[in-house]
Design a protein around this motif. Structure first.
Motif, PDB file in Angstrom:
ATOM      1  N   VAL A 175     -34.953  26.493  13.126  1.00 45.96           N
ATOM      2  CA  VAL A 175     -34.870  27.096  11.516  1.00 45.96           C
ATOM      3  C   VAL A 175     -35.612  28.554  11.922  1.00 45.96           C
ATOM      4  CG1 VAL A 175     -35.920  26.679   9.481  1.00 45.96           C
ATOM      5  CG2 VAL A 175     -35.121  24.669  10.663  1.00 45.96           C
ATOM      6  N   ARG A 176     -36.463  28.487  12.570  1.00 43.52           N
ATOM      7  CA  ARG A 176     -37.336  29.712  12.535  1.00 43.52           C
ATOM      8  C   ARG A 176     -36.380  30.802  13.452  1.00 43.52           C
ATOM      9  NH1 ARG A 176     -42.671  30.993  13.339  1.00 43.52           N
ATOM     10  NH2 ARG A 176     -43.016  28.641  14.059  1.00 43.52           N
ATOM     11  N   GLU A 177     -35.429  30.830  14.348  1.00 44.00           N
ATOM     12  CA  GLU A 177     -34.255  31.536  14.878  1.00 44.00           C
ATOM     13  C   GLU A 177     -33.579  31.924  13.867  1.00 44.00           C
ATOM     14  OE1 GLU A 177     -34.677  30.225  19.662  1.00 44.00           O
ATOM     15  OE2 GLU A 177     -33.338  29.328  18.122  1.00 44.00           O
ATOM     16  N   LEU A 178     -33.039  30.916  13.138  1.00 43.22           N
ATOM     17  CA  LEU A 178     -32.193  31.152  11.933  1.00 43.22           C
ATOM     18  C   LEU A 178     -32.598  32.184  10.971  1.00 43.22           C
ATOM     19  CD1 LEU A 178     -29.262  30.359  10.641  1.00 43.22           C
ATOM     20  CD2 LEU A 178     -30.563  28.855   9.277  1.00 43.22           C
ATOM     21  N   LEU A 179     -33.757  31.979  10.485  1.00 49.10           N
ATOM     22  CA  LEU A 179     -34.263  32.808   9.410  1.00 49.10           C
ATOM     23  C   LEU A 179     -34.614  34.145   9.996  1.00 49.10           C
ATOM     24  CD1 LEU A 179     -36.721  30.297   7.885  1.00 49.10           C
ATOM     25  CD2 LEU A 179     -34.380  30.907   6.950  1.00 49.10           C
ATOM     26  N   VAL A 192     -40.129  30.957   2.893  1.00 50.97           N
ATOM     27  CA  VAL A 192     -40.213  29.638   3.691  1.00 50.97           C
ATOM     28  C   VAL A 192     -41.049  28.825   2.939  1.00 50.97           C
ATOM     29  CG1 VAL A 192     -41.577  28.827   5.791  1.00 50.97           C
ATOM     30  CG2 VAL A 192     -39.940  30.425   6.136  1.00 50.97           C
ATOM     31  N   CYS A 193     -42.269  29.360   2.288  1.00 49.77           N
ATOM     32  CA  CYS A 193     -43.073  28.774   1.558  1.00 49.77           C
ATOM     33  C   CYS A 193     -42.334  28.290   0.318  1.00 49.77           C
ATOM     34  CB  CYS A 193     -44.383  29.759   1.035  1.00 49.77           C
ATOM     35  SG  CYS A 193     -45.393  30.002   2.464  1.00 49.77           S
ATOM     36  N   ASN A 194     -41.787  29.095  -0.282  1.00 40.92           N
ATOM     37  CA  ASN A 194     -41.111  28.753  -1.592  1.00 40.92           C
ATOM     38  C   ASN A 194     -40.065  27.565  -1.440  1.00 40.92           C
ATOM     39  OD1 ASN A 194     -42.240  30.167  -3.562  1.00 40.92           O
ATOM     40  ND2 ASN A 194     -41.121  32.068  -2.981  1.00 40.92           N
ATOM     41  N   ALA A 195     -39.418  27.510  -0.399  1.00 34.61           N
ATOM     42  CA  ALA A 195     -38.519  26.508   0.028  1.00 34.61           C
ATOM     43  C   ALA A 195     -39.249  25.116   0.618  1.00 34.61           C
ATOM     44  CB  ALA A 195     -37.378  27.036   0.961  1.00 34.61           C
ATOM     45  N   GLY A 196     -40.580  25.136   0.919  1.00 34.33           N
ATOM     46  CA  GLY A 196     -41.285  24.119   1.561  1.00 34.33           C
ATOM     47  C   GLY A 196     -40.673  23.713   2.758  1.00 34.33           C
ATOM     48  N   GLU A 207     -42.233  25.095   5.689  1.00 31.02           N
ATOM     49  CA  GLU A 207     -43.314  25.670   6.813  1.00 31.02           C
ATOM     50  C   GLU A 207     -43.157  24.481   8.063  1.00 31.02           C
ATOM     51  OE1 GLU A 207     -43.894  24.708   3.578  1.00 31.02           O
ATOM     52  OE2 GLU A 207     -45.359  26.419   2.956  1.00 31.02           O
ATOM     53  N   LYS A 208     -43.049  23.250   7.866  1.00 26.11           N
ATOM     54  CA  LYS A 208     -43.222  22.436   9.068  1.00 26.11           C
ATOM     55  C   LYS A 208     -41.968  22.200   9.792  1.00 26.11           C
ATOM     56  CE  LYS A 208     -46.919  19.805   6.897  1.00 26.11           C
ATOM     57  NZ  LYS A 208     -47.259  18.414   6.286  1.00 26.11           N
ATOM     58  N   LEU A 209     -40.771  23.003   9.246  1.00 31.43           N
ATOM     59  CA  LEU A 209     -39.450  22.832  10.027  1.00 31.43           C
ATOM     60  C   LEU A 209     -39.187  23.832  11.081  1.00 31.43           C
ATOM     61  CD1 LEU A 209     -37.475  21.586   6.850  1.00 31.43           C
ATOM     62  CD2 LEU A 209     -38.540  20.134   8.327  1.00 31.43           C
ATOM     63  N   LEU A 210     -40.077  24.816  10.840  1.00 33.09           N
ATOM     64  CA  LEU A 210     -39.666  26.249  11.896  1.00 33.09           C
ATOM     65  C   LEU A 210     -39.264  25.827  13.150  1.00 33.09           C
ATOM     66  CD1 LEU A 210     -42.232  28.615  10.043  1.00 33.09           C
ATOM     67  CD2 LEU A 210     -39.735  28.252   9.620  1.00 33.09           C
ATOM     68  N   ASP A 211     -40.060  25.205  13.745  1.00 31.50           N
ATOM     69  CA  ASP A 211     -39.620  24.945  15.212  1.00 31.50           C
ATOM     70  C   ASP A 211     -38.717  23.613  15.477  1.00 31.50           C
ATOM     71  OD1 ASP A 211     -41.286  27.019  16.107  1.00 31.50           O
ATOM     72  OD2 ASP A 211     -43.103  25.727  15.625  1.00 31.50           O
ATOM     73  N   GLU A 213     -33.780  18.087   4.448  1.00 27.80           N
ATOM     74  CA  GLU A 213     -34.488  19.122   5.271  1.00 27.80           C
ATOM     75  C   GLU A 213     -33.669  20.441   5.647  1.00 27.80           C
ATOM     76  OE1 GLU A 213     -37.715  16.689   7.872  1.00 27.80           O
ATOM     77  OE2 GLU A 213     -35.533  16.747   8.542  1.00 27.80           O
ATOM     78  N   LEU A 214     -32.301  20.191   5.958  1.00 26.75           N
ATOM     79  CA  LEU A 214     -31.409  21.221   6.084  1.00 26.75           C
ATOM     80  C   LEU A 214     -31.191  21.955   4.784  1.00 26.75           C
ATOM     81  CD1 LEU A 214     -29.716  22.254   8.501  1.00 26.75           C
ATOM     82  CD2 LEU A 214     -27.669  20.907   7.624  1.00 26.75           C
ATOM     83  N   LYS A 215     -31.065  21.393   3.778  1.00 28.59           N
ATOM     84  CA  LYS A 215     -30.875  22.077   2.546  1.00 28.59           C
ATOM     85  C   LYS A 215     -32.356  22.956   2.234  1.00 28.59           C
ATOM     86  CE  LYS A 215     -27.134  20.420   0.708  1.00 28.59           C
ATOM     87  NZ  LYS A 215     -27.306  19.444  -0.557  1.00 28.59           N
ATOM     88  N   ARG A 216     -33.345  22.741   2.604  1.00 26.24           N
ATOM     89  CA  ARG A 216     -34.690  23.288   2.529  1.00 26.24           C
ATOM     90  C   ARG A 216     -34.635  24.800   3.253  1.00 26.24           C
ATOM     91  NH1 ARG A 216     -39.167  21.446   0.026  1.00 26.24           N
ATOM     92  NH2 ARG A 216     -39.138  19.189  -0.586  1.00 26.24           N
ATOM     93  N   ALA A 217     -34.190  24.353   4.526  1.00 27.21           N
ATOM     94  CA  ALA A 217     -34.023  25.455   5.440  1.00 27.21           C
ATOM     95  C   ALA A 217     -32.973  26.665   4.947  1.00 27.21           C
ATOM     96  CB  ALA A 217     -33.550  24.835   6.665  1.00 27.21           C
TER      97      ALA A 217
END
Length: 250
Positions: free
Chosen positions: A93-97, A115-119, A121-125, A135-139
């Protein structure tokens, strides 16, 4: 930024899906498009987003006919979260963003805010292929917000999401609309959830607009009952928001 469809006709595979449809999605408001399967909701959304091109009529953002905008110009105005987005293999997720932020020259602050607004933060790695549907929708919501768009299109954002995400979705959308000054246009199947999210409700049937109204209009409850009364019980809850409770066959 408001969105105007002026006598738009769209055909695919020899079938006319939208015929001379005219309407306006108001600026900095949330419009939810709903209706039965196959009624033209996603076609309308993709046409308004400039993904599908009408054979006649035009789509206008404020005073700009989007057929004259380059892909780059269009991308700077609107973002979208589509159903079943393509997922790059082995990308986190981090690399995508970060890749998106680099290509669009947005700041790290813009990225962190999204990242914060989509909630997420815990998915980045996490790699994208390990994420659940919600979770994919949030990313991808974070990805869309990182572009700092003026218009946000959402195609069934609530689908495959858990109860926590769905219950918080109305507040999240209204906060995003206010914080980013967004015009939000979204497709949603769940009529009850749509009534909690929407400033305006657009109900489609067989490629035509059956109902388009502000949810606070005095005659809206009667219009909604006329459309949905066969399948839903329409009532007003203690929070003064209309509820649409599905009537089950026995």
């Amino acid at each position: 930024m408001n969105i105007i469809l002026d006598k738009v006709t769209v055909s695919l595979g020899g079938k006319t899906l939208l015929k001379e449809l005219s309407l306006e999605f108001p600026s900095k408001k949330i419009t939810v498009i709903t209706g039965a399967n196959g009624c033209g909701k996603s076609t309308l959304l993709r046409t308004a987003a400039g993904i599908l091109h009408p054979e006649s009529g035009k789509v206008v953002y404020d005073d700009k006919d989007i057929s004259f905008l380059s892909p780059g110009q269009l991308a700077r105005i609107r973002s979208a979260v589509w159903q079943n987005p393509g997922v790059p293999p082995d990308m986190s997720v981090r690399e995508l963003l970060e890749l998106s932020s680099y290509s669009s020259r947005k700041s790290k602050e813009d990225l962190q805010r999204a990242v914060c607004n989509a909630g997420c933060e815990k998915l980045l790695d996490r790699t994208l292929t390990t994420l659940s549907g919600g979770e994919l929708k949030r990313a991808f919501l974070a990805l869309a917000l990182a572009q700092k768009p003026e218009i946000l299109f959402l195609d069934e954002l609530e689908a495959n999401c858990d109860a926590n995400f769905r219950s918080n979705l109305p507040v999240l959308l209204k906060e995003l609309c206010r914080e980013y000054s967004l015009t939000v246009v979204m497709v949603m199947h769940d009529l009850d959830l749509a009534l909690h999210c929407a400033d305006h409700l657009a109900v489609m049937r067989e490629g035509k607009m059956e109902l388009f109204s502000s949810v606070t209009a005095c005659d809206f409850p009667d219009k909604l009952r006329e459309f949905a009364g066969e399948y839903f019980t329409i009532s007003r809850g203690e929070d003064d928001i209309l509820r649409a409770l599905l009537r089950y066959s026995r």
